[in-house]
Design a protein around this motif. Structure first.
Motif, short mmCIF file in Angstrom:
data_model
loop_
_atom_site.label_atom_id
_atom_site.label_comp_id
_atom_site.label_asym_id
_atom_site.label_seq_id
_atom_site.Cartn_x
_atom_site.Cartn_y
_atom_site.Cartn_z
N ILE A 34 0.84 -1.21 0.00
CA ILE A 34 0.00 0.00 0.00
C ILE A 34 0.87 1.25 0.00
CG2 ILE A 34 -1.66 1.31 1.37
CD1 ILE A 34 -2.84 -1.35 2.30
N LYS A 35 1.94 1.24 0.80
CA LYS A 35 2.84 2.38 0.86
C LYS A 35 3.53 2.61 -0.48
CE LYS A 35 6.61 4.29 3.65
NZ LYS A 35 7.54 4.02 4.78
N PHE A 36 4.00 1.51 -1.10
CA PHE A 36 4.66 1.61 -2.41
C PHE A 36 3.68 2.09 -3.47
CE2 PHE A 36 6.13 -0.43 -6.40
CZ PHE A 36 7.34 0.23 -6.52
N ALA A 37 2.44 1.56 -3.40
CA ALA A 37 1.42 2.01 -4.34
C ALA A 37 1.13 3.50 -4.15
CB ALA A 37 0.14 1.19 -4.17
N GLY A 38 1.14 3.94 -2.88
CA GLY A 38 0.95 5.36 -2.62
C GLY A 38 2.06 6.21 -3.22
N LYS A 39 3.31 5.72 -3.09
CA LYS A 39 4.44 6.45 -3.69
C LYS A 39 4.31 6.50 -5.20
CE LYS A 39 7.91 5.54 -0.09
NZ LYS A 39 9.22 4.91 0.20
N LEU A 40 3.93 5.33 -5.79
CA LEU A 40 3.74 5.29 -7.25
C LEU A 40 2.64 6.26 -7.67
CD1 LEU A 40 4.02 1.49 -8.13
CD2 LEU A 40 5.71 3.29 -8.56
N GLU A 41 1.56 6.26 -6.92
CA GLU A 41 0.46 7.15 -7.26
C GLU A 41 0.87 8.61 -7.13
OE1 GLU A 41 -4.20 7.95 -5.95
OE2 GLU A 41 -2.94 6.55 -4.83
N SER A 42 1.63 8.90 -6.05
CA SER A 42 2.10 10.27 -5.85
C SER A 42 3.04 10.68 -6.98
CB SER A 42 2.79 10.38 -4.50
OG SER A 42 3.32 11.68 -4.32
N GLY A 43 3.99 9.77 -7.32
CA GLY A 43 4.90 10.07 -8.42
C GLY A 43 4.17 10.23 -9.74
N TYR A 44 3.18 9.37 -9.94
CA TYR A 44 2.39 9.47 -11.18
C TYR A 44 1.64 10.79 -11.24
CZ TYR A 44 -1.24 8.45 -14.61
OH TYR A 44 -2.09 8.51 -15.67
#
Length: 259
Positions: free
Chosen positions: A54-64
């Motif tokens: 979830i944390k990694f997905a959040g980072k990916l979403e933030s970066g995206y």
């Protein structure tokens, strides 16, 4: 039962107790605890992995989102530059079809963007395209034939069929995997008019002022030589002043023409 109370007294013998006294219950208990421990560790690891995911997905979403915002800002900046540019900006594909047409081009040619996008560049420069523009674009497909300035003077045609002079600068750009040509157009009608006025002014100065002044200067020089010793001091002074002023006027005209 059957009208009587019956009492049953049940007990085990020593042999039975010895046979039934096994460690099976302890093994079952220990095994169950081990299984519970393994399940606990497994669920803990799964929960931890889930949190990391979830944390990694959040980072990916933030970066995206950040990249999306940057792309949107870049796109908006590009569109803003296209909209607010003083010079005409257009994009042409390899076939000569217009892909993009900014408001300055709309004002220059009198066409709306939706009217001109998809049409051939020949619509805007019919008399120049086949001879100058076509070869001008084609040589950009061969790097060894490109010019450093990338500029050519052409004749444009407005929507009302009025013709005007323009400068066209071209550079090659890549949009995705496709090559396009980015053109910068500038209406030079006013510059051409100024050049005509300049040429007329130079011609007028040469014909109406400089040539007569040269004749007067030559006549005064000849008069000054031939009347040497025949004129009084006042006459010599007047001739000398006139000749000197003619020289000053000639130098002044040279400066004006140079400017």
């Amino acid at each position: 039962m059957y009208g009587r109370n019956w009492l049953f007294d049940i007990w085990s013998s020593n042999s039975f107790n010895q046979a039934a006294n096994t460690s099976q219950t302890t093994i079952i208990l220990v095994g169950g605890l081990l299984i519970d421990a393994i399940l606990f560790i497994l669920f803990y690891l799964l929960a931890r992995t889930n949190r990391r995911s979830i944390k990694f997905a959040g980072k990916l979403e933030s970066g995206y989102r950040q990249k999306s915002f940057k792309l949107l800002e870049t796109e908006e900046l590009k569109n803003s530059m296209m909209r607010n540019a003083i010079d005409g900006l257009l994009v042409i594909d390899l076939k000569g079809c217009i892909v993009s047409f900014n408001p300055a081009c709309e004002k220059m040619f009198g066409y709306k963007s939706k009217e001109i996008v998809g049409n051939d560049i020949n619509l805007l420069m019919p008399n120049s395209y086949n001879h100058k523009t076509s070869s001008f674009f084609l040589k950009y497909q061969k790097p060894e034939k490109r010019e450093t300035n990338g500029c050519v003077e052409l004749e444009g045609v407005r929507k009302d069929s009025a013709k005007f002079s323009l400068d066209l600068s071209v550079c090659e750009v890549s949009i995705g995997e496709k090559r396009h040509y980015f053109g910068i157009l500038r209406d030079i009608t006013e510059r051409k008019q100024i050049e005509i006025m300049r040429d007329e002014f130079i011609s007028t100065v040469n014909c109406e002022i400089r040539n007569p002044l040269t004749s007067i200067q030559g006549s005064l020089g000849l008069l000054k030589q031939q009347t040497e010793g025949q004129l009084d001091e006042r006459g010599k002074k007047l001739v000398g002043i006139s000749y000197h002023n003619c020289q000053k006027l000639a130098l002044l005209l040279d400066d004006v023409l140079s400017m």
